[in-house]
Design a protein around this motif. Sequence first.
Motif, PDB file in Angstrom:
ATOM      1  N   HIS A  78       0.834  -1.214   0.000  1.00 65.79           N
ATOM      2  CA  HIS A  78       0.000   0.000   0.000  1.00 65.79           C
ATOM      3  C   HIS A  78       0.867   1.261   0.000  1.00 65.79           C
ATOM      4  CE1 HIS A  78      -3.979  -1.685   0.280  1.00 65.79           C
ATOM      5  NE2 HIS A  78      -3.725  -2.336   1.391  1.00 65.79           N
ATOM      6  N   ASP A  79       1.845   1.288   0.902  1.00 66.17           N
ATOM      7  CA  ASP A  79       2.703   2.479   1.030  1.00 66.17           C
ATOM      8  C   ASP A  79       3.514   2.727  -0.235  1.00 66.17           C
ATOM      9  OD1 ASP A  79       1.760   2.738   3.575  1.00 66.17           O
ATOM     10  OD2 ASP A  79       3.502   1.847   4.551  1.00 66.17           O
ATOM     11  N   GLU A 121       1.422   4.007  -3.142  1.00 63.26           N
ATOM     12  CA  GLU A 121       1.137   5.436  -3.036  1.00 63.26           C
ATOM     13  C   GLU A 121       2.350   6.274  -3.461  1.00 63.26           C
ATOM     14  OE1 GLU A 121       0.149   6.936   0.890  1.00 63.26           O
ATOM     15  OE2 GLU A 121      -0.833   8.656  -0.051  1.00 63.26           O
ATOM     16  N   GLU A 179      -8.124   0.316   3.447  1.00 58.72           N
ATOM     17  CA  GLU A 179      -6.934   1.080   3.077  1.00 58.72           C
ATOM     18  C   GLU A 179      -6.955   1.406   1.578  1.00 58.72           C
ATOM     19  OE1 GLU A 179      -3.918   1.478   5.214  1.00 58.72           O
ATOM     20  OE2 GLU A 179      -3.071   2.740   3.642  1.00 58.72           O
ATOM     21  N   GLN A 217      -9.610   3.978   0.706  1.00 60.46           N
ATOM     22  CA  GLN A 217      -9.214   5.319   1.121  1.00 60.46           C
ATOM     23  C   GLN A 217      -8.196   5.910   0.151  1.00 60.46           C
ATOM     24  OE1 GLN A 217      -7.286   5.498   4.978  1.00 60.46           O
ATOM     25  NE2 GLN A 217      -6.764   7.612   4.503  1.00 60.46           N
ATOM     26  N   LYS A 218      -7.218   5.082  -0.264  1.00 60.65           N
ATOM     27  CA  LYS A 218      -6.197   5.539  -1.200  1.00 60.65           C
ATOM     28  C   LYS A 218      -6.816   5.866  -2.554  1.00 60.65           C
ATOM     29  CE  LYS A 218      -2.091   5.305   0.867  1.00 60.65           C
ATOM     30  NZ  LYS A 218      -2.332   4.686   2.126  1.00 60.65           N
ATOM     31  N   GLU A 234      -8.711   9.176  -2.310  1.00 59.10           N
ATOM     32  CA  GLU A 234      -7.772  10.288  -2.152  1.00 59.10           C
ATOM     33  C   GLU A 234      -7.048  10.591  -3.467  1.00 59.10           C
ATOM     34  OE1 GLU A 234      -5.107   9.539   1.148  1.00 59.10           O
ATOM     35  OE2 GLU A 234      -3.576  10.778   0.194  1.00 59.10           O
ATOM     36  N   LYS A 235      -6.463   9.543  -4.084  1.00 56.67           N
ATOM     37  CA  LYS A 235      -5.651   9.748  -5.286  1.00 56.67           C
ATOM     38  C   LYS A 235      -6.509  10.157  -6.477  1.00 56.67           C
ATOM     39  CE  LYS A 235      -2.026   8.883  -3.085  1.00 56.67           C
ATOM     40  NZ  LYS A 235      -1.208  10.029  -2.703  1.00 56.67           N
ATOM     41  N   TYR A 279      -4.842   2.695 -10.755  1.00 58.06           N
ATOM     42  CA  TYR A 279      -4.251   2.585  -9.418  1.00 58.06           C
ATOM     43  C   TYR A 279      -4.109   1.115  -9.028  1.00 58.06           C
ATOM     44  CZ  TYR A 279      -2.867   3.995  -4.746  1.00 58.06           C
ATOM     45  OH  TYR A 279      -2.154   4.197  -3.593  1.00 58.06           O
ATOM     46  N   TRP A 331      -0.873  -1.033  -8.152  1.00 57.75           N
ATOM     47  CA  TRP A 331      -0.775  -1.874  -6.946  1.00 57.75           C
ATOM     48  C   TRP A 331      -0.200  -3.242  -7.305  1.00 57.75           C
ATOM     49  CZ3 TRP A 331      -1.580  -5.988  -3.846  1.00 57.75           C
ATOM     50  CH2 TRP A 331      -1.646  -5.769  -2.463  1.00 57.75           C
TER      51      TRP A 331
END
Lengths: 92, 95
Positions: free
Chosen positions: A26-27, A30, B36, B39-40, B43-44, B72, B76
């Motif tokens: 996840h990190d 991003e 998670e 939320q990402k 946001e993105k 996205y 990932w």
Amino acid sequence: MAEGDPQLQRMIAIETQKQEFQQRIHDLTEKCWDTCMLGVPGQRLDRKTETCIGQCVQRFIDASNFVVNRLEKEGQANLRQAQDETGGFKWQ
Amino acid sequence: MDFSPPPGGDGKLDRGQREQLMQQVQAQMAMANAQELLQKLSEKCFAKCISKPGTSLDSSEQKCIAMCMDRYMDTWNLVAKSYTQRLQKEKSRMG
């Protein structure tokens, strides 16, 4: 509750590891999205963006390793210097 | 849910209780991961697609968000693949 149950402890340790892996992805996703995804998202990831994301992951790991190694070396050097100067152990 | 050890036992869970507990743990982790990601994504994709919030979410903004979500997710998966490959490489180097 898990203390007396080694099998349960092991299972939970595995799950914790899996979860840490997921969180790291996840990190990194991003970070690398912010770094590599310029402009508006299109029909697919273009080659340039794909390459950038792959390199972003690899260089992030390299950078983390570098930081750790450098601090380790520095810490050892500082320790040695402190020992030489004072003739004994002194931190800093 | 009752995870208390069976009466008269040695304090360990029996097989069924252990499995039940692990299923709970796995479900909670899956939920945390989904949250998670959600939320990402919000946001993105809000940042990418809504530069000037209007009176409604218009169709071009919706299209952009849909596209952004898919990309996205692609990212990932790409990151997971790249990271896993590196882990395996480091492992074989050390082992």
